[in-house]
Design a protein around this motif. Structure first.
Motif, PDB file in Angstrom:
ATOM      1  N   ARG A 103      -2.534   0.644  -9.514  1.00 37.86           N
ATOM      2  CA  ARG A 103      -2.366   0.416  -7.481  1.00 37.86           C
ATOM      3  C   ARG A 103      -2.823  -0.576  -7.537  1.00 37.86           C
ATOM      4  O   ARG A 103      -2.911  -1.249  -6.188  1.00 37.86           O
ATOM      5  CB  ARG A 103      -2.992   2.121  -6.526  1.00 37.86           C
ATOM      6  CG  ARG A 103      -1.569   3.289  -7.206  1.00 37.86           C
ATOM      7  CD  ARG A 103      -2.235   4.590  -6.211  1.00 37.86           C
ATOM      8  NE  ARG A 103      -1.412   5.720  -6.477  1.00 37.86           N
ATOM      9  CZ  ARG A 103      -1.054   6.695  -7.473  1.00 37.86           C
ATOM     10  NH1 ARG A 103      -2.077   6.082  -8.528  1.00 37.86           N
ATOM     11  NH2 ARG A 103      -0.081   7.533  -7.115  1.00 37.86           N
ATOM     12  N   ALA A 121      -9.194   4.837  -1.071  1.00 41.35           N
ATOM     13  CA  ALA A 121      -8.135   4.797  -2.472  1.00 41.35           C
ATOM     14  C   ALA A 121      -8.667   4.612  -3.648  1.00 41.35           C
ATOM     15  O   ALA A 121      -8.201   4.804  -4.518  1.00 41.35           O
ATOM     16  CB  ALA A 121      -7.266   3.915  -1.516  1.00 41.35           C
ATOM     17  N   SER A 124       1.737   8.891 -10.078  1.00 42.75           N
ATOM     18  CA  SER A 124       0.796   9.008 -11.086  1.00 42.75           C
ATOM     19  C   SER A 124       1.418   9.334 -12.500  1.00 42.75           C
ATOM     20  O   SER A 124       2.023  10.657 -12.890  1.00 42.75           O
ATOM     21  CB  SER A 124      -0.693   9.974 -10.635  1.00 42.75           C
ATOM     22  OG  SER A 124      -0.929   9.549  -9.761  1.00 42.75           O
ATOM     23  N   CYS A 141     -10.111   1.700   1.742  1.00 44.21           N
ATOM     24  CA  CYS A 141      -9.996   1.031   0.183  1.00 44.21           C
ATOM     25  C   CYS A 141     -10.634   2.552  -0.311  1.00 44.21           C
ATOM     26  O   CYS A 141     -10.854   2.025  -1.847  1.00 44.21           O
ATOM     27  CB  CYS A 141     -10.666  -0.235   0.754  1.00 44.21           C
ATOM     28  SG  CYS A 141      -8.984  -0.982   1.098  1.00 44.21           S
ATOM     29  N   CYS A 160       1.235  -1.033  -0.303  1.00 40.42           N
ATOM     30  CA  CYS A 160      -0.070  -0.012   0.647  1.00 40.42           C
ATOM     31  C   CYS A 160       0.744   2.040   0.016  1.00 40.42           C
ATOM     32  O   CYS A 160       0.871   2.277  -0.757  1.00 40.42           O
ATOM     33  CB  CYS A 160      -1.394  -0.234   1.225  1.00 40.42           C
ATOM     34  SG  CYS A 160      -2.127  -1.357   1.535  1.00 40.42           S
ATOM     35  N   ILE A 161       2.221   1.559   0.819  1.00 42.47           N
ATOM     36  CA  ILE A 161       3.265   2.400   0.808  1.00 42.47           C
ATOM     37  C   ILE A 161       3.585   2.900  -0.958  1.00 42.47           C
ATOM     38  O   ILE A 161       3.292   3.906  -1.022  1.00 42.47           O
ATOM     39  CB  ILE A 161       3.791   2.335   2.285  1.00 42.47           C
ATOM     40  CG1 ILE A 161       3.362   1.743   3.228  1.00 42.47           C
ATOM     41  CG2 ILE A 161       5.084   3.225   1.907  1.00 42.47           C
ATOM     42  CD1 ILE A 161       3.961   1.913   3.927  1.00 42.47           C
ATOM     43  N   TRP A 219      -7.410   7.199  -6.215  1.00 44.59           N
ATOM     44  CA  TRP A 219      -6.439   6.199  -7.380  1.00 44.59           C
ATOM     45  C   TRP A 219      -7.065   5.773  -8.669  1.00 44.59           C
ATOM     46  O   TRP A 219      -6.551   5.335  -9.600  1.00 44.59           O
ATOM     47  CB  TRP A 219      -5.335   5.987  -6.912  1.00 44.59           C
ATOM     48  CG  TRP A 219      -4.589   6.223  -5.650  1.00 44.59           C
ATOM     49  CD1 TRP A 219      -3.550   7.605  -6.072  1.00 44.59           C
ATOM     50  CD2 TRP A 219      -4.437   7.090  -4.740  1.00 44.59           C
ATOM     51  NE1 TRP A 219      -2.930   8.699  -4.893  1.00 44.59           N
ATOM     52  CE2 TRP A 219      -3.661   7.967  -3.921  1.00 44.59           C
ATOM     53  CE3 TRP A 219      -4.869   6.119  -3.326  1.00 44.59           C
ATOM     54  CZ2 TRP A 219      -2.670   7.783  -2.760  1.00 44.59           C
ATOM     55  CZ3 TRP A 219      -4.782   6.118  -2.120  1.00 44.59           C
ATOM     56  CH2 TRP A 219      -3.301   7.388  -1.551  1.00 44.59           C
ATOM     57  N   LEU A 223       1.175   3.528  -2.785  1.00 46.32           N
ATOM     58  CA  LEU A 223       0.440   5.376  -2.658  1.00 46.32           C
ATOM     59  C   LEU A 223       1.716   6.314  -3.346  1.00 46.32           C
ATOM     60  O   LEU A 223       1.898   7.335  -3.008  1.00 46.32           O
ATOM     61  CB  LEU A 223       0.625   5.695  -0.567  1.00 46.32           C
ATOM     62  CG  LEU A 223      -0.755   4.957  -0.774  1.00 46.32           C
ATOM     63  CD1 LEU A 223      -1.323   5.457   0.555  1.00 46.32           C
ATOM     64  CD2 LEU A 223      -2.280   5.439  -1.064  1.00 46.32           C
ATOM     65  N   LEU A 224       2.945   6.426  -2.838  1.00 45.64           N
ATOM     66  CA  LEU A 224       4.469   6.628  -3.025  1.00 45.64           C
ATOM     67  C   LEU A 224       4.660   6.853  -4.169  1.00 45.64           C
ATOM     68  O   LEU A 224       4.737   7.900  -5.143  1.00 45.64           O
ATOM     69  CB  LEU A 224       5.075   6.176  -2.465  1.00 45.64           C
ATOM     70  CG  LEU A 224       5.662   6.551  -1.133  1.00 45.64           C
ATOM     71  CD1 LEU A 224       6.483   5.642  -0.047  1.00 45.64           C
ATOM     72  CD2 LEU A 224       4.894   7.971  -0.195  1.00 45.64           C
TER      73      LEU A 224
END
Length: 522
Positions: A420, A500, A42, A497, A34-35, A504, A38-39
């Motif tokens: 993602r 997110a 895009s 979730c 998940c990290i 994303w 997220l990091l």
């Protein structure tokens, strides 16, 4: 642990016993996934589709001068657009890769932009008109660019499409113009060569006008005429020679003058003989006759001693007539000799012409062949120049093969990458595998006895009684607290979730609209 047959209850016991060995690695791996998801920045991608349209006018009527297959022209145009100068202009225009300006060199930044630009061909299976075999024909292609800013990605893609279309038009027009100019220059060069050959042939014909191949029959007829004339002259000369000999014979027997003194001398001698038969030598008439004869002989002797100039002009009519005929005959012979010399000179000249004709014909035919080939090449070039001009007009009017934008670049609504959701799903799978593997290792290396069956097997003694877990009120309270914490954690995780997914993956309003469109109306 020794090998044993496991039942479902055994797996349940292991799961209860090793739940933290299963949960903690899973949470750790999923958290890392998940990290990472997220990091990761895009990346948006905008794509435009360009159709390759054939020329409007059939190729049977107008043949374009732009050669090569569509794939080759596309690749060539791409290389022109992907030049360092043009890519650097795009980077500076849209301020691309500003975060790399201090760390990367200019070449590395240009290479980064080149890698982010993608061109893909769209082909279909068709039948080749020339060979009749199935082949893949390119009918369109896509041009795309990927970057971190959706608006910038769209604008860069539009710029690339504009560059591509304009470059293709410029290349086609430049090719048709250069082809036309080349053909015109080549036709002028060939025309100059043709004029030089015409002058060379004219000078050659003027120099060898009488020995050209087309004059062969004329020369043969002329030579034959001269030879026939020479034979006639020879026959005439033979006849004149015979006449000359005859006249000379006749002229030798005729005196030049009418000689009365000789006749007088002969008469006097006859009379003297007659007198001597009758009289003596002392007779006066005899002596007178003798003196007269002596004087006459003396005069004749004096005339014979005179030179040709001092002699008298012939006065014998027969002699004069024969001499005139002889002179005329000799004059005719002289004239015929002159004519014969002229005829022989002319005949020799024509013989030389006929002898030189084969060599001159070879050189002449070589020049004619060169002239005819050059003439054919010049006419072919003129035809090609006309076709090139028509093709140039075809390109200027945009009636030839062209690239048409059928699907312009749009602003991307969601990132192209990273995926993602896929990263999280992979993290969940890897986390589950890590948890199961870690729990299995813990269980495999655990030597403790966890139930009565294991104890009976190890001790070989019967089990008399088993004591269950005894839960106190404090234990029950602690268990309820844990259950509430887990429930709260699940709710927070579900909310995270959903958030997110909204940020994303897809906007919830859009997702809800798509779901509602797929649900049939009641």
């Amino acid at each position: 642990m020794d090998e044993q047959n496991f039942e479902i209850s055994d797996f349940v016991d292991i799961l209860k016993r090793r739940k933290w060995a299963l949960i903690l690695p899973t949470i750790l791996v999923v958290g890392v996934a998940c990290i990472v998801a997220l990091l990761l920045p895009s990346i948006y991608k905008s794509t435009a589709t360009i159709l390759i349209e054939e020329q409007d006018i059939p190729a049977d009527f107008v043949m374009t001068t732009v050669t090569g297959y569509a794939e080759q022209r596309i690749q060539t145009t791409q290389q022109r657009i992907m030049s360092s100068n043009k890519l650097m202009d795009i980077i500076q225009r849209f301020d691309l890769y500003s975060e790399y300006q201090d760390r990367w060199s200019t070449d590395e930044i240009i290479e980064k932009l080149s890698n982010d630009i993608q061109l893909e061909l769209i082909s279909v299976d068709t039948i080749d008109r020339r060979t009749g075999r199935p082949t893949a024909a390119t009918i369109a292609f896509t041009l795309s660019y990927e970057g971190k800013n959706a608006a910038t990605v769209q604008r860069v893609t539009d710029t690339l499409v504009s560059l591509f279309l304009s470059e293709n038009l410029q290349v086609r027009q430049r090719q048709t113009t250069e082809t036309t100019e080349f053909l015109e220059d080549e036709s002028q060069r060939v025309r100059a060569k043709l004029d030089a050959l015409e002058k060379k042939i004219s000078a050659f014909k003027e120099q060898h006008i009488n020995s050209l191949p087309e004059m062969m029959q004329v020369n043969l007829r002329a030579l034959d005429n001269y030879e026939n004339s020479n034979e006639r002259i020879n026959e005439q000369m033979r006849m004149l020679k015979e006449r000359e000999g005859y006249l000379q014979t006749q002229l030798a027997s005729i005196p030049e003058t009418e000689n009365t003194e000789k006749d007088r001398l002969r008469i006097l001698e006859l009379e003297l003989v007659d007198l001597k038969t009758r009289f003596t030598d002392d007779y006066p008439d005899v002596r007178k006759m003798q003196r007269e004869i002596a004087e006459l002989k003396k005069r004749m002797a004096n005339k014979a001693a005179m030179s040709d100039e001092q002699r008298e002009t012939p006065d014998n009519t027969a002699f004069i007539t024969l001499a005139a005929q002889l002179s005329s005959t000799r004059a005719e012979i002289k004239s015929l000799n002159q004519q014969k010399s002229d005829l022989m000179a002319k005949a020799e000249e024509y013989r030389m012409r006929i002898e030189n004709t084969p060599k001159i014909e070879q050189d002449y035919n070589a020049m004619l062949l060169d002239r005819n080939n050059t003439q054919a090449k010049y006419e072919d070039l003129l035809q090609k120049v006309m076709e090139a001009k028509v093709a140039m007009g075809l390109e200027k009017e945009h009636k030839g093969e062209r690239f048409t934008l059928i699907d312009p670049a749009r602003r991307p609504e969601k990132p192209y990458k990273p995926n993602r959701l896929a990263i999280v799903l992979v993290g969940i799978i890897l986390g589950g595998g890590a948890g199961i593997g870690f729990a299995a290792l813990r269980e495999f290396f655990d030597q403790a006895i966890h139930n009565s069956e294991q104890l009976a097997k190890v001790s070989s003694l019967p089990i008399l009684v088993t004591v269950p877990d005894i839960l106190t009120p404090a234990d029950r309270k602690k268990r309820r607290a844990k259950q509430m914490a887990w429930s709260l954690a699940m709710v927070v995780g579900l909310i995270a979730c959903v958030f997110a997914f909204h940020v994303w993956v897809m906007d919830l309003n859009i997702f809800w609209a798509k779901v509602m469109r797929k649900i049939p109306p009641m």
